[in-house]
Design a protein around this motif. Structure first.
Motif, short mmCIF file in Angstrom:
data_model
loop_
_atom_site.label_atom_id
_atom_site.label_comp_id
_atom_site.label_asym_id
_atom_site.label_seq_id
_atom_site.Cartn_x
_atom_site.Cartn_y
_atom_site.Cartn_z
N GLU A 1 7.90 50.75 33.21
CA GLU A 1 7.93 52.15 32.78
C GLU A 1 8.43 53.05 33.91
O GLU A 1 9.21 53.97 33.69
CB GLU A 1 6.53 52.61 32.33
N GLU A 2 7.96 52.77 35.12
CA GLU A 2 8.40 53.58 36.27
C GLU A 2 9.90 53.43 36.50
O GLU A 2 10.60 54.40 36.80
CB GLU A 2 7.63 53.17 37.54
N MET A 3 10.38 52.20 36.35
CA MET A 3 11.82 51.97 36.56
C MET A 3 12.64 52.70 35.49
O MET A 3 13.66 53.31 35.80
CB MET A 3 12.13 50.47 36.54
N ILE A 4 12.17 52.66 34.25
CA ILE A 4 12.91 53.34 33.18
C ILE A 4 12.94 54.85 33.47
O ILE A 4 14.00 55.49 33.36
CB ILE A 4 12.28 53.05 31.80
N ALA A 5 11.80 55.39 33.88
CA ALA A 5 11.74 56.84 34.16
C ALA A 5 12.69 57.20 35.30
O ALA A 5 13.43 58.18 35.23
CB ALA A 5 10.30 57.25 34.51
N LEU A 6 12.68 56.38 36.35
CA LEU A 6 13.55 56.67 37.50
C LEU A 6 15.03 56.55 37.15
O LEU A 6 15.85 57.34 37.60
CB LEU A 6 13.23 55.70 38.64
N SER A 7 15.36 55.55 36.34
CA SER A 7 16.78 55.37 36.02
C SER A 7 17.25 56.53 35.14
O SER A 7 18.40 56.95 35.23
CB SER A 7 17.03 54.01 35.37
N ARG A 8 16.34 57.09 34.34
CA ARG A 8 16.71 58.27 33.54
C ARG A 8 16.98 59.44 34.47
O ARG A 8 17.97 60.17 34.32
CB ARG A 8 15.58 58.60 32.55
N GLU A 9 16.10 59.59 35.49
CA GLU A 9 16.24 60.69 36.46
C GLU A 9 17.58 60.63 37.20
O GLU A 9 18.19 61.65 37.48
CB GLU A 9 15.13 60.54 37.51
N CYS A 10 18.05 59.41 37.51
CA CYS A 10 19.28 59.32 38.30
C CYS A 10 20.50 59.10 37.42
O CYS A 10 21.56 58.67 37.88
CB CYS A 10 19.17 58.28 39.41
N GLY A 11 20.38 59.40 36.14
CA GLY A 11 21.54 59.44 35.26
C GLY A 11 22.05 58.09 34.78
O GLY A 11 23.19 57.97 34.35
N ALA A 12 21.19 57.05 34.84
CA ALA A 12 21.66 55.72 34.44
C ALA A 12 21.52 55.47 32.94
O ALA A 12 21.84 54.39 32.46
CB ALA A 12 20.90 54.64 35.21
N ASP A 13 21.05 56.46 32.20
CA ASP A 13 20.98 56.45 30.74
C ASP A 13 20.33 55.19 30.15
O ASP A 13 21.00 54.35 29.55
CB ASP A 13 22.40 56.61 30.16
N PRO A 14 19.01 55.09 30.29
CA PRO A 14 18.31 53.94 29.70
C PRO A 14 18.39 53.94 28.17
O PRO A 14 18.13 52.90 27.55
CB PRO A 14 16.86 54.11 30.18
N ASP A 15 18.76 55.08 27.56
CA ASP A 15 18.82 55.15 26.09
C ASP A 15 20.17 54.73 25.53
O ASP A 15 20.36 54.76 24.31
CB ASP A 15 18.51 56.59 25.64
N ASP A 16 21.12 54.37 26.38
CA ASP A 16 22.44 53.91 25.94
C ASP A 16 22.26 52.77 24.91
O ASP A 16 21.74 51.71 25.24
CB ASP A 16 23.20 53.41 27.19
#
Ligand SMILES: [Zn+2]
Length: 406
Positions: free
Chosen positions: A157-172
């Motif tokens: 969950e922390e990784m998903i939140a961080l990747s969203r913060e840095c623009g890596a678009d986990p929702d792609d």
């Protein structure tokens, strides 16, 4: 030398495989000016390098330039300038800043010079089942790499939140898993492009460093480092895509440097509260600017205030003062001080402790010491050089009015 290893979560001996010691530090993404936080990071690896050199080791050091990056293309677009011109301008500005505080030169390969190797790497990842293509993009399949997340120790969950913060678009929706990251992507019309089996495009950020590090330094680097904001996702992803293809680890030792704040607030481009090296060297000698950085332990986040510079300037003046006169130290005391100085540096790079030792040398000794005493000045100059501080005896002379020529 003992250094904290992020992967092992402990201070452990640095164990280089051979000579030279290899060091890979993630370099700048040159879309905006590098600030004091960047200087702090590169100063830390500069001191590690100087310590190794003082111990008689050779060091091969690489710091890449991430010149293919979303932020560069975005800023170039916003300002209506060519991305290459933006990169050239920011890199030369950064080089001047680093040179102004005596950061030793390192090899600086550009990501754009290594794209064919990146394409080859991605092709091998795909063939090994670690990567999958979707609509001209290629993603790393994180579910296939069971150690994903081990370096950072973060939960899913922390990784998903961080990747969203840095623009890596986990929702792609093209991703099999929200944590999967981009290896290859199509270029926008105004972005540079390279040919690939998945269509013309450009590499993702993480693959750039894996390819450059192993290309320049071999399969395993002795020290891989950067700012601690790179642990996840950048270094986590570098490990995954490298160690998916090789049995050897990407790095023997992971070293991360804490962030610098300004007056208690995170220093960032978006907040506009940046302090630059040039702000420091405009007000103080370069050696004093280095002392601002060295006064802080590399794993402790700190906040810059004007007091930091005042303290460093005062200390620098005292140290330079120790160069003049002919003070001599008791030989045993001098030898003990030198041993302690290196012991401090070798204990997880305790630069504040090492400064304390030099403070003592700078104020001890006397002219009346027997002729056999050790002169303080060369000892002071040699040891301060190990932390990148060049002492200038002239720096302590009072300023005088220029003499008029009549
Ligand atoms: Zn990197």
């Amino acid at each position: 030398m003992q250094l904290y290893d992020t992967a092992a979560r402990t201070v452990r001996p640095l164990e280089p495989a051979g000579d030279p010691v290899t060091l890979y530090v993630c370099g700048i993404t040159p879309y905006d000016a590098a600030h004091l936080g960047h200087a702090f990071t590169y100063h830390v690896f500069d001191v590690i390098t100087r310590r190794l050199l003082a111990a008689g080791r050779r060091v091969r050091s690489v710091r890449n330039v991430t010149d293919i990056d979303d932020d560069i293309f975005r800023v170039a677009r916003e300002r209506g300038v060519d991305a290459r011109a933006l990169v050239a301008f920011q890199v030369s500005r950064f080089d001047l800043e680093m040179a102004s505080i005596d950061i030793l030169p390192v090899a600086v390969p550009y990501a754009s010079a290594h794209v064919p190797e990146m394409v080859d790497w991605i092709r091998r990842l795909e063939a090994a089942g670690f990567a999958y293509p979707r609509d001209g993009r290629v993603y790393f399949d994180t579910a296939r790499f069971d150690r994903y997340g081990r370096l950072s120790g973060l939960s899913r969950e922390e990784m998903i939140a961080l990747s969203r913060e840095c623009g890596a678009d986990p929702d792609d929706p093209r991703k099999r898993d929200p944590l999967d990251f981009i290896l290859w992507q199509p270029s926008l019309p105004d972005e540079p492009r390279w040919p690939s089996p998945w269509g013309d495009g450009r590499p993702g950020w993480h693959i750039e460093c894996s390819v450059i590090a192993t290309h320049e330094l071999g399969a395993t680097v002795d020290i891989h480092g950067g700012g601690d904001d790179l642990v996840y996702p950048h270094h986590e992803s570098e490990i995954a895509q490298t160690e998916a293809l090789q049995d050897d680890p990407l790095a023997r030792h992971w070293v991360h440097v804490a962030m610098v704040q300004l007056d208690g607030v995170k220093m960032s481009k978006s907040l506009g509260n940046l302090v630059f090296v040039r702000d420091l060297v405009a007000k103080a000698p370069p050696g004093a600017a280095r002392l601002v950085l060295a006064a802080h332990h590399h794993r402790t986040a700190w906040s810059y205030t004007e007091d930091d510079l005042d303290t460093a300037r005062e200390r620098y003046s005292t140290w330079c003062g120790a160069l003049s006169g002919d003070r001599r130290l008791d030989p045993e005391e001098a030898a003990a001080a030198e041993r302690e100085f290196f012991a401090r540096l070798d204990d997880d790079l305790d630069t504040p402790g090492a400064l304390g030792v030099l403070d003592r040398i700078a104020t001890r000794g006397s002219r009346s010491q027997a002729a056999g005493g050790v002169p303080a000045a060369p000892l002071m100059a040699r040891l301060s050089g190990v932390i990148g501080v060049e002492l200038d005896p002239v720096a302590t002379l009072p300023l005088t009015e220029p003499r008029r020529v009549s």
